[in-house]
Scaffold this active site. Sequence first.
Site, PDB file in Angstrom:
ATOM      1  N   GLY A   1      57.103  23.364   9.724  1.00  0.00           N
ATOM      2  CA  GLY A   1      57.079  24.476   9.732  1.00  0.00           C
ATOM      3  C   GLY A   1      58.297  25.324  11.279  1.00  0.00           C
ATOM      4  O   GLY A   1      58.043  26.428  11.137  1.00  0.00           O
TER       5      GLY A   1
ATOM      6  N   TYR B   1      56.967   5.617  29.593  1.00  0.00           N
ATOM      7  CA  TYR B   1      56.320   7.199  29.283  1.00  0.00           C
ATOM      8  C   TYR B   1      56.420   7.319  30.611  1.00  0.00           C
ATOM      9  O   TYR B   1      55.583   6.903  31.826  1.00  0.00           O
ATOM     10  CB  TYR B   1      54.989   7.355  28.501  1.00  0.00           C
ATOM     11  CG  TYR B   1      55.772   6.877  27.439  1.00  0.00           C
ATOM     12  CD1 TYR B   1      56.660   6.273  26.444  1.00  0.00           C
ATOM     13  CD2 TYR B   1      53.881   6.918  25.942  1.00  0.00           C
ATOM     14  CE1 TYR B   1      56.691   5.868  24.818  1.00  0.00           C
ATOM     15  CE2 TYR B   1      54.644   6.685  24.650  1.00  0.00           C
ATOM     16  CZ  TYR B   1      55.354   6.366  24.072  1.00  0.00           C
ATOM     17  OH  TYR B   1      56.170   5.887  22.976  1.00  0.00           O
TER      18      TYR B   1
ATOM     19  N   PRO C   1      56.187  11.648  13.068  1.00  0.00           N
ATOM     20  CA  PRO C   1      56.292  11.830  11.590  1.00  0.00           C
ATOM     21  C   PRO C   1      56.526  13.506  11.243  1.00  0.00           C
ATOM     22  O   PRO C   1      56.646  13.521   9.743  1.00  0.00           O
ATOM     23  CB  PRO C   1      54.398  11.913  11.666  1.00  0.00           C
ATOM     24  CG  PRO C   1      54.372  12.454  13.229  1.00  0.00           C
ATOM     25  CD  PRO C   1      55.839  11.202  14.056  1.00  0.00           C
ATOM     26  N   LEU C   2      56.771  14.318  12.169  1.00  0.00           N
ATOM     27  CA  LEU C   2      57.537  15.704  12.114  1.00  0.00           C
ATOM     28  C   LEU C   2      58.924  16.040  12.470  1.00  0.00           C
ATOM     29  O   LEU C   2      59.238  17.007  12.539  1.00  0.00           O
ATOM     30  CB  LEU C   2      56.779  17.098  12.825  1.00  0.00           C
ATOM     31  CG  LEU C   2      55.371  17.098  12.754  1.00  0.00           C
ATOM     32  CD1 LEU C   2      53.789  17.525  13.639  1.00  0.00           C
ATOM     33  CD2 LEU C   2      54.408  16.700  11.686  1.00  0.00           C
TER      34      LEU C   2
END
Length: 322
Positions: free
Chosen positions: A220, A53, A212-213
């Site tokens: 949204g 990372y 997870p999104l």
Amino acid sequence: MDYVNLGRSGLKVSPLCLGTMNFGPLTSEEDSFAIMDRAHELGINFFDSANVYGRQAGRGATEQIVGRWFAQGGQRREKTVIATKLYGSMGDWPNEGMLSALNIRRACDASLKRLQTDYIDIYQAHHVDRDTPFEEFWEAMEVLRLQGKILYVGSSNFAGWHLAKAQETAKQRNFFGLVTEQSHYNLLTRTAELEVLPAAQDYGIGVIPWSPLASGLLGGVLRKIDKNRSAADHMVRELEKHRDKIEQYEQFCDELGEDPANVALAWLLTRPAVVSPIIGPRTMEQLEGSLRAVEIQLDDKALARLDEIFPGHRTAPEDYAW
């Protein structure tokens, strides 16, 4: 914060895991420190990183940021269950990546130095290495465990049969084996339900969902576009593939009176074997907003509606059979 056992281990972790991948490339060191401090204040004790990372900030940059945060003291290290990963290449020379015994030894020592700690709570294989037998993998991990450099071993992006083979090989060696598996799992991407989740549940491996999104699609995205906030080109392309589902989903979240991102996280917490979805906040607002997810209770009717919008694999692992 109600803490949960990490798989079949006795280790207690928060039901949300703080992902650090944005620290360095997208989030400044100062803001990263503030987010980690606030995570502790909110009761989040589980952080995830990886040796690669850092992206444009340089491989290893994220671990270095976490290490400098630990070095400030104040029991930051003692209060944190830190997970990190190896596999990706850290250089251009042979044996600077993958899961050979040589790289496992070198990569662990390098992560310990960057993290400024003398042990890693959960040391994870970032991907399966098809060229390294599990016997070699476990022997190397056993040495690290005996040296006190790691406490638990985890995997990431393993198939169900990889989990089974890893666990059976560990059992032959009288070793505890894997305690975690990081899988790409969310309402839009439910392939893990076919065999990864059933295998993890059977072997007592805690699943830590990443993305997870769905890279923001479940956060949204339509609302943000309506507010004239720009979206990346790749997200726009993915949105067009799934627009009908996303429209239904955001409408359903409106009916629930909940933010779409929090509903997506809350849904994951109802799944078998799932322990702690990885959240990757770039800002303090995103971090604090995610805490609502652990309070949302989705009843059977709500879960059924989510299955209608995003069909999964209800009969896994026999989903393909009659």
